[in-house]
Design a protein around this motif. Structure first.
Motif, short mmCIF file in Angstrom:
data_model
loop_
_atom_site.label_atom_id
_atom_site.label_comp_id
_atom_site.label_asym_id
_atom_site.label_seq_id
_atom_site.Cartn_x
_atom_site.Cartn_y
_atom_site.Cartn_z
N ALA B 25 -15.90 -4.94 5.57
CA ALA B 25 -14.99 -5.77 4.79
C ALA B 25 -14.36 -5.01 3.61
O ALA B 25 -13.24 -5.32 3.21
CB ALA B 25 -15.70 -7.01 4.28
N ASP B 26 -15.07 -4.01 3.07
CA ASP B 26 -14.54 -3.25 1.94
C ASP B 26 -13.15 -2.70 2.22
O ASP B 26 -12.38 -2.45 1.30
CB ASP B 26 -15.42 -2.02 1.60
N LEU B 28 -10.80 -4.07 4.17
CA LEU B 28 -9.82 -5.06 4.64
C LEU B 28 -8.77 -5.40 3.58
O LEU B 28 -7.86 -6.16 3.85
CB LEU B 28 -10.52 -6.35 5.06
N THR B 29 -8.92 -4.84 2.40
CA THR B 29 -7.96 -5.17 1.34
C THR B 29 -6.70 -4.34 1.49
O THR B 29 -6.34 -3.56 0.62
CB THR B 29 -8.56 -4.92 -0.06
N THR B 30 -6.02 -4.54 2.59
CA THR B 30 -4.79 -3.80 2.85
C THR B 30 -3.75 -4.79 3.37
O THR B 30 -4.09 -5.81 3.94
CB THR B 30 -5.04 -2.69 3.90
N THR B 31 -2.49 -4.47 3.13
CA THR B 31 -1.44 -5.32 3.67
C THR B 31 -0.72 -4.58 4.80
O THR B 31 0.33 -4.98 5.25
CB THR B 31 -0.43 -5.70 2.56
N ASP B 32 -1.35 -3.49 5.25
CA ASP B 32 -0.76 -2.62 6.26
C ASP B 32 -1.69 -2.57 7.48
O ASP B 32 -2.82 -3.01 7.41
CB ASP B 32 -0.66 -1.21 5.63
#
Lengths: 456, 200
Positions: B25-26, B28-32
């Motif tokens: 999960a670390d 997953l903070t992407t918008t790509d």
């Protein structure tokens, strides 16, 4: 021909069925959150598509939002960017966003039912595998990937193959301190983590009928953990009672019309299923997982199997044949879309009342929504938790998937009411034991995995 | 995707690999969708020095071979994006989770279901020869070990999905082509939808 409820809902939603193609399948309610949606909104922009019916979608922020008491947004830059993107996307495409401090923000699977959006007979999707939670209302609800999120945004439909159906009967009576969480953990331990792959489950029987909506949601929530595409429970008076008066629920004549339709949503006598599973619950004790998948569950009075998977034992630092009760814990997490509703917090509070958190144990209690938090506070549950030495935080997914700063440190062991004990799920090198809220509370006050029945 | 993929395999003899393992999960903070390859199996690569994704000899493998129920758990499509970004084009297993199976197909990764005994045989072959090359022919639906007599297995794939993979087509094309039917359906079906988001 006699049909079960899954087949009925399926048939109602097939838009086009053509040879050589999967069915075009209609989606009624689309729930959106910050992590699995940015690339889908981007796809709409790239292809120059508009949102099909934005009034059938609702968004919130839950996965990476901070749960700190005086939170601002999220603590890391990536998460902040995702939240900002969601705010912008919702504004651009006309989707209602249940933002922080709106009074309606929370874990997407907690707020859907709470707002009265989740209703019998509808199809619900979200870019999140625990969408199965909404099945508790007799909805066909399932998780999808981001590409499919884009398909639903643009067309209100998905391409789907008809699922197989499974009937699960809980047989017997729920003993003292045995909860919905224990029943679903028992099913998963019985059929395994891929036991229901390719199926949609209907949960049946008197035990399920006697359950509250919160309990039914806990059961349906973890359907995905035995591989099921979805899990549902036919609606009844308990369902209607829960829904009546909720913000997005119908009123007046519309309500009567709705209830009439919803009552038709039950499996016909003699309806067939591709598989039937009975789960015997008489005499069972509360459940705890010992390993690194949700199928590795045992009763708290039991021992880790002699033939337990060596890789799993190595990761969780336990031995085959060892009793699970008495294993010490460092962290306790009460929260997640599985167990962060008001009744879960009330049950946990009963255990914390007049007790203290064991020395050295850190306890996170994270309500499922702003509404749950408000109600918990109005009942003084926050006082009980904080009085015992636990941390009562703001709503979000938090330590269930450890995307935000709420993480279990490396090598530490956590008693958790969440749904997954996967390797590193709660943080790099963290060890997770899944259990019910009262069992987690018992672990918090004793500092070790404890049969909660001993604290009564 | 290409109709023939010939590559050595990446053996991952482990069952029930969940998508949290594939991409924690670390990350997953992407918008790509791009750039996730370097984090694929981050936890296991850190925990196990000789984890296959850490070994040079498997670096260019395009075919991942693994055990049952691959991709279970979270619906995160980031798992498929991460594998694809690393260079994986085919995953062979005795079974897949429903969501991962669907996500893989939509990202040009071919998930192939082969019988457990065939998968185990591939693992043995790989171990014995210290490497195993496979040829996957999507048009003929055959997996074979080049040059080995009887070293092949047929696999099934839905004809629509096969077409999508071969032509790099997305479901969106077909769905959009059905828009008239969808709008007709919407009108009729509206009577069974009783929630109202306008009040929010």
């Amino acid at each position: 021909m006699a049909r079960n409820i899954i087949q009925k809902i399926w048939d109602e939603h097939v838009v086009v069925s053509k040879d050589g193609f999967p069915d075009v399948f209609a989606i009624d309610l689309h729930l959106i959150h910050e992590v699995t949606s940015p690339q889908a909104f981007e796809m709409l922009r790239e292809k120059g598509l508009r949102f099909h019916v934005s009034g059938r979608a609702v968004a919130t922020i839950d996965h990476n939002v901070s749960t700190a008491v005086n939170r601002k947004i999220a603590t890391d830059v990536g998460s902040q960017k995702q939240i900002t993107a969601l705010r912008g996307n919702c504004a651009e495409f006309g989707v209602k966003l249940m933002d922080m401090d709106s009074g309606r923000q929370g874990i997407v699977h907690v707020i859907g039912p709470e707002l009265g959006l989740t209703q019998p007979g509808i199809t619900v999707v979200c870019g999140d595998s625990h969408t199965s939670t909404h099945g508790a209302f007799g909805a066909l609800a399932f998780g999808i990937g981001t590409t499919e999120v884009g398909h639903v945004m643009a067309t209100g439909c998905l391409l789907q193959e008809k699922p197989k159906t499974m009937k699960v009967n809980f047989v017997g009576r729920m003993g003292e301190c045995v909860t919905a969480k224990d029943l679903i953990l028992k099913l998963i331990s019985q059929i395994g983590v891929s036991g229901a792959r390719g199926y949609v489950i209907e949960y049946c029987g008197e035990v399920v009928r006697a359950m509250s909506m919160d309990e039914r949601m806990t059961i349906c929530n973890m359907s995905i953990e035995c591989g099921a595409r979805a899990g549902l429970i036919a609606p009844d008076s308990v369902t209607f009672e829960y829904m009546m008066g909720r913000e997005c629920a119908p009123v007046g004549e519309k309500w009567n019309e709705a209830v009439k339709y919803w009552k038709s949503l039950r499996s016909d006598d003699g309806a067939e299923y591709d598989r039937v599973v009975d789960v015997e619950i008489d005499g069972m004790a509360p459940m705890v997982t010992w390993g690194f998948n949700p199928g590795q569950g045992i009763e708290v009075t039991g021992s880790i199997p002699k033939d337990a998977d060596a890789q799993a034992l190595d990761y969780v630092r336990l031995k085959a044949g060892q009793a699970i009760e008495g294993v010490t814990v460092d962290y306790v997490f009460i929260g997640s879309c599985t167990n962060a509703r008001l009744s879960d917090l009330r049950a946990a509070a009963e255990i914390f009342k007049n007790r203290k958190v064991a020395k050295g144990v850190i306890v996170y209690i994270v309500p499922g929504s702003e509404d749950v938090m408000k109600q918990a506070k109005s009942e003084g549950l926050d006082q009980i938790f904080e009085g015992a030495g636990a941390l009562f935080r703001n709503p979000g997914c938090s330590m269930c998937l450890a995307m935000n700063e709420d993480k279990v440190p490396e090598g530490k062991r956590c008693a958790s009411t969440s749904n997954r004990n996967f390797v590193g799920r709660q943080g790099k090198g963290a060890i997770t034991h899944l259990m019910s809220p009262i069992m987690a509370a018992a672990a918090a006050v004793t500092g070790k995995i404890t049969d909660v029945r001993k604290l009564l | 995707m290409k109709n023939i993929i010939k590559s050595k395999i990446m053996p991952l003899p482990r069952a029930d690999i969940d998508t949290d393992l594939i991409i924690p999960a670390d990350f997953l903070t992407t918008t790509d969708k791009k750039g996730l390859g370097e984090h694929v199996f981050a936890r296991l690569r850190m925990m196990e020095g000789n984890f296959p994704f850490n070994l040079k000899k498997y670096r260019d493998a395009k075919i991942l071979v693994t055990r049952k129920n691959f991709g279970c758990g979270s619906s995160r499509e980031h798992a498929a994006w991460a594998l694809k970004d690393w260079g994986i084009e085919v995953v062979i297993a005795p079974s897949f989770s429903d969501i991962f199976f669907s996500n893989a197909m939509k990202n040009g990764i071919l998930p192939i279901i082969l019988e457990e005994k065939v998968v185990e045989w591939i693992f043995e072959e790989e171990k014995e020869k210290n490497g195993c090359e496979l040829e996957v022919d999507l048009v003929k639906q055959i997996v074979k070990i080049p040059g080995k007599k009887d070293g092949f297995a047929m696999f099934a794939i839905d004809s629509y999905r096969k077409e999508c993979l071969l032509k790099d087509m997305d479901d969106m094309d077909y769905l959009v082509s059905q828009m008239n039917e969808i709008e007709k359906f919407d009108k009729k079906h509206a009577a069974n939808i009783f929630f109202d988001t306008k009040v929010l």
